[in-house]
Write a protein that holds these residues in place. Structure first.
Motif, PDB file in Angstrom:
ATOM      1  N   ILE A 181       0.832  -1.195   0.000  1.00 33.14           N
ATOM      2  CA  ILE A 181       0.000   0.000   0.000  1.00 33.14           C
ATOM      3  C   ILE A 181       0.871   1.250   0.000  1.00 33.14           C
ATOM      4  CG2 ILE A 181      -1.526   1.381   1.470  1.00 33.14           C
ATOM      5  CD1 ILE A 181      -3.111  -0.619   0.022  1.00 33.14           C
ATOM      6  N   ALA A 182       1.921   1.246   0.814  1.00 28.66           N
ATOM      7  CA  ALA A 182       2.828   2.402   0.853  1.00 28.66           C
ATOM      8  C   ALA A 182       3.460   2.636  -0.511  1.00 28.66           C
ATOM      9  CB  ALA A 182       3.907   2.176   1.918  1.00 28.66           C
ATOM     10  N   ARG A 183       3.900   1.563  -1.137  1.00 28.66           N
ATOM     11  CA  ARG A 183       4.536   1.693  -2.449  1.00 28.66           C
ATOM     12  C   ARG A 183       3.528   2.171  -3.495  1.00 28.66           C
ATOM     13  NH1 ARG A 183      10.015   1.458  -4.391  1.00 28.66           N
ATOM     14  NH2 ARG A 183       9.525   2.533  -6.311  1.00 28.66           N
ATOM     15  N   ALA A 184       2.291   1.669  -3.410  1.00 28.11           N
ATOM     16  CA  ALA A 184       1.269   2.099  -4.368  1.00 28.11           C
ATOM     17  C   ALA A 184       0.975   3.587  -4.220  1.00 28.11           C
ATOM     18  CB  ALA A 184      -0.008   1.284  -4.167  1.00 28.11           C
ATOM     19  N   ILE A 185       0.886   4.069  -2.979  1.00 23.27           N
ATOM     20  CA  ILE A 185       0.637   5.496  -2.758  1.00 23.27           C
ATOM     21  C   ILE A 185       1.734   6.323  -3.403  1.00 23.27           C
ATOM     22  CG2 ILE A 185       0.529   7.295  -0.987  1.00 23.27           C
ATOM     23  CD1 ILE A 185      -0.860   5.262   0.831  1.00 23.27           C
ATOM     24  N   HIS A 186       2.978   5.878  -3.250  1.00 24.36           N
ATOM     25  CA  HIS A 186       4.099   6.612  -3.857  1.00 24.36           C
ATOM     26  C   HIS A 186       4.078   6.515  -5.378  1.00 24.36           C
ATOM     27  CE1 HIS A 186       8.204   8.088  -4.543  1.00 24.36           C
ATOM     28  NE2 HIS A 186       8.339   7.057  -5.362  1.00 24.36           N
TER      29      HIS A 186
END
Length: 459
Positions: A181-186
């Motif tokens: 999720i963190a990577r997708a947000i970035h």
């Protein structure tokens, strides 16, 4: 409701249901199975709100949204789609969609959203602006899929916070996909061309660590993985870094499988850091909380395995039933590993229940610990048996960190509850029975959120 709604969907039943429901609510409705017709109506100035499917016979509804925004600025478009992935929610947000709902949708919920869209139209409220124009070039196979309400709510929240500068705290059990999720947000934000740096404890071990991190990230995204595991010195350096980030301010994100509220109350988490990093809080549900997504996830992992290995398999209904009943302590990561093993070890096209049983093992059971066996170590033997099964269920993986505190809590809570029942809720007698201080008992009752009721003593 008062207004004209344009409905575009290739499913006749959906068109009929929406037409009837909106008409009963007082709206005028124009329904079509063609994007071409929809765009003609929009160009003619018809409609106060659009409800459109994504995959249509003559095109992609999301690709029409920029054109609608250009021709009719401020016209709200509600996207409905059977493509239940985080990508759909992100693309809908980027393409100026007013709102997004997965199929099958809840009709009363859609009606409420339509009413809000009509009100927004009357007030000339603009739809959310698009922030990127390259969604079509991005991969659509992120392993973040789910049609359950919890996951769809998460996707919408991700889409809303994506292009803000708010710090983000992502919580959830091990294996739920916090880092994904963190990577997708970035990757789908304005910072996607800048570095994404995951911070380890060693990066904050000395006073120069923050300055080195800021030089590496260059205004991109800093992710503090498992924030609750960092010591007080590292937490202090993060606070100072967030307060004085320099000229190129990065976006700060953190993950945690620990309860940081509890950690803060116990003095293991700095209060100032907790409130700084929690600008937006995202919680990932465990797999056992969204078992309805298991068939969808299995299909996703089987399709990936087919691309990678050329082996095509499907899960039988009986095997899916067993998967849905399993507790999945390793969450989505454990499911992915299990599917991978099932693909490689089986021969038939259909995955059987027996194969799933062989991969997952037996579900751990809580057995009677005082069953009259007469053995002095009966409780210890039973606990050992239970723990060995728990470890065996993880196969080649270790259980999530924090096992010691987790097991003690699982034993302590029923022990105190039963002791309270036995003493009729009398805390002084319960403390004496357990052999602990009364204040210690009170603290444990509070920490474990145990309900105390005065009642007739059982013994």
């Amino acid at each position: 409701m008062d207004g004209t709604v344009l409905v575009a969907d290739d499913d006749r039943t959906i068109r009929t249901v929406l037409t009837q429901a909106l008409t009963r609510a007082g709206c005028k409705v124009h329904a079509t199975s063609s994007l071409t017709t929809l765009m003609r109506w929009v160009g003619e100035g018809k409609g106060d709100v659009v409800i459109s499917d994504v995959m249509m016979p003559d095109g992609n509804g999301l690709e029409m949204l920029p054109k609608i925004a250009e021709d009719r600025p401020g016209l709200p478009v509600i996207v409905i789609s059977a493509q239940n992935t985080i990508m759909t929610a992100i693309q809908a947000a980027e393409a100026e969609a007013y709102d997004y709902l997965p199929k099958p949708f809840d009709l009363p919920d859609l009606m409420k959203r339509t009413a809000r869209a009509l009100e927004a139209r009357r007030r000339s409220a603009p739809a959310r602006p698009a922030e990127a124009d390259e969604a079509a070039e991005r991969p659509d196979d992120l392993p973040l899929v789910g049609r359950t309400a919890a996951m769809q709510a998460l996707y919408r929240l991700v889409a809303r916070v994506m292009n803000t500068d708010l710090p983000v705290l992502i919580t959830g059990e091990s294996g739920t996909g916090k880092s994904l999720i963190a990577r997708a947000i970035h990757d789908f934000s304005d910072r996607r061309t800048l570095p994404f740096v995951t911070v380890a404890a060693a990066d904050l071990a000395d006073i120069e660590g923050p300055s080195r991190l800021l030089a590496r990230v260059k205004g991109g995204t800093l992710l503090f993985d498992e924030l609750g595991d960092l010591d007080a010195d590292a937490q202090g350096r993060i606070v100072r870094m967030m307060d004085t980030p320099g000229d190129h301010v990065p976006r700060f994100m953190a993950t945690s499988q620990a309860n940081l509220n509890t950690a803060m109350e116990q003095g293991r988490m700095r209060q100032d850091l907790f409130y700084r990093i929690g600008g937006a809080a995202l919680h990932l549900p465990s797999l056992r909380e969204r078992v309805d997504d298991i068939p969808l996830l299995c299909d996703h992992f089987l399709a990936r395995a087919e691309r990678d290995t050329g082996v095509m398999r499907r899960v039988s209904d009986e095997a899916l039933e067993l998967m849905r009943a399993y507790s999945w302590p390793g969450n989505v990561r454990q499911l992915e590993n299990a599917v991978r093993r099932l693909v490689l070890t089986g021969r038939a096209e259909e995955i059987s229940r027996a194969e799933v049983e062989a991969v997952l093992g037996s579900q751990p059971e809580v057995e009677p610990v005082l069953s009259g066996g007469g053995e002095a170590d009966n409780l210890s033997v039973s606990i050992e048996r239970h723990l060995r099964r728990y470890f065996d269920l993880h196969g080649n993986m270790l259980p999530p960190p924090g096992l010691y505190a987790r097991i003690l809590r699982q034993m302590e809570e029923p022990l105190i509850e039963i002791a309270l029942e036995a003493t009729g809720g009398n805390q002084a007698k319960c403390a004496d029975l357990l052999g602990i201080n009364r204040n210690t008992l009170r603290k444990k009752i509070t920490d474990l959120d145990i309900s105390v009721t005065r009642r007739r003593k059982l013994m």
